[in-house]
Write a protein that holds these residues in place. Structure first.
Motif, PDB file in Angstrom:
ATOM      1  N   UNK A 223       5.500   3.055  -1.617  1.00  0.00           N
ATOM      2  CA  UNK A 223       4.686   1.854  -1.474  1.00  0.00           C
ATOM      3  C   UNK A 223       5.405   0.890  -0.549  1.00  0.00           C
ATOM      4  N   UNK A 224       4.690   0.426   0.475  1.00  0.00           N
ATOM      5  CA  UNK A 224       5.342  -0.456   1.446  1.00  0.00           C
ATOM      6  C   UNK A 224       4.641  -1.808   1.502  1.00  0.00           C
TER       7      UNK A 224
ATOM      8  N   UNK B 135       8.244  -3.192   8.825  1.00  0.00           N
ATOM      9  CA  UNK B 135       8.162  -2.334  10.010  1.00  0.00           C
ATOM     10  C   UNK B 135       8.685  -0.941   9.672  1.00  0.00           C
ATOM     11  N   UNK B 136       8.409  -0.007  10.577  1.00  0.00           N
ATOM     12  CA  UNK B 136       8.967   1.337  10.417  1.00  0.00           C
ATOM     13  C   UNK B 136      10.494   1.257  10.426  1.00  0.00           C
TER      14      UNK B 136
ATOM     15  N   UNK C 103       2.806   0.497   7.285  1.00  0.00           N
ATOM     16  CA  UNK C 103       1.538   0.723   6.600  1.00  0.00           C
ATOM     17  C   UNK C 103       0.507   1.379   7.519  1.00  0.00           C
ATOM     18  N   UNK C 104       0.722   1.272   8.830  1.00  0.00           N
ATOM     19  CA  UNK C 104      -0.215   1.883   9.786  1.00  0.00           C
ATOM     20  C   UNK C 104       0.108   3.343  10.061  1.00  0.00           C
ATOM     21  N   UNK C 105       1.189   3.851   9.481  1.00  0.00           N
ATOM     22  CA  UNK C 105       1.673   5.179   9.856  1.00  0.00           C
ATOM     23  C   UNK C 105       1.482   6.219   8.761  1.00  0.00           C
TER      24      UNK C 105
ATOM     25  N   UNK D 183       0.847  -1.194   0.000  1.00  0.00           N
ATOM     26  CA  UNK D 183       0.000   0.000   0.000  1.00  0.00           C
ATOM     27  C   UNK D 183       0.879   1.238   0.000  1.00  0.00           C
ATOM     28  N   UNK D 184       0.356   2.322  -0.573  1.00  0.00           N
ATOM     29  CA  UNK D 184       1.120   3.573  -0.509  1.00  0.00           C
ATOM     30  C   UNK D 184       0.939   4.242   0.853  1.00  0.00           C
ATOM     31  N   UNK D 185       2.009   4.811   1.349  1.00  0.00           N
ATOM     32  CA  UNK D 185       1.940   5.616   2.571  1.00  0.00           C
ATOM     33  C   UNK D 185       2.758   6.880   2.357  1.00  0.00           C
TER      34      UNK D 185
END
Ligand code: FES
Ligand code: FES
Length: 186
Positions: free
Chosen positions: A34-35, A40-41, A83-85, A20-22
């Motif tokens: 895109x990750x 992880x971060x 992806x959560x960030x 997904x793009x972030x």
């Protein structure tokens, strides 16, 4: 009879897009990438941004070597999926200095020689920066006297040790790390 045991045709595998793009704001710079959902971060910072200050020590949230600041708060970046960030502001040890001027915590670590091999040091420094803000904001630690926790928390050596206890140093540079943080407080 159990149809699965007979190897029944369950149809095609569902198509899962695992990327997904972030958009991340890392050290003041906006980047959209895109990750992989599993990245992880920490991995994203090191492998995609080339920011190798944060270290992968345990990869289990136990050593603090991967500490960075997300929205100003210290976090173990090995436990956070990139992806959560989406939209997050992230500061790494590389982003603390102001041009040629080191951040006061960095400067204090240099002056106190608060390291040996240096592996834990970026995490220690980011953690200290976040910790000082937490105390200034009045956030108590496990040992803070609840009766006095109504404003900025005074940081004595015990408070510093408690608040930095999530950052391990295999070289045992703890005394000088505490002294460096005390210098910044002064
Ligand atoms: S590498 Fe993240 S806590 Fe150890
Ligand atoms: S200075 Fe070597 S692990 Fe901390």
């Amino acid at each position: 009879m159990d149809s699965l045991a007979l190897g029944a045709d369950l149809g095609p595998e569902p198509v899962v897009d695992e990327h997904s793009p972030v958009t991340l704001f890392v050290n003041g710079e906006e980047t959209t990438l895109t990750v992989d959902h599993r990245a992880t971060v920490l991995e994203t910072l090191r492998e995609r941004f080339g920011l190798t200050g944060a270290k992968k020590g345990c990869d289990h949230g136990q050593c603090g070597a991967c500490t960075v600041l997300v929205e100003g708060r210290r976090i173990n970046s090995c436990l956070l999926l990139a992806v959560t960030q989406d939209g997050a502001t992230i500061t790494t040890v590389e982003g603390l200095a102001d041009g040629e001027s080191l951040h006061p915590v960095q400067q204090a670590f240099v002056e106190r020689d608060a390291l040996q091999c240096g592996f834990c040091t970026p995490g220690q420094i980011c953690s200290a920066v976040g910790m000082l803000r937490e105390a200034a904001d009045g956030r108590p630690s496990h040992i803070t006297d609840p009766d006095t926790a109504t404003g900025p928390v005074a940081l004595d050596a015990d408070e510093i040790r408690e608040r930095m206890s999530g950052n391990l140093c295999r070289c045992g540079a703890y005394p000088r790390i505490v002294e460096a943080i005390e210098d910044v407080i002064e």
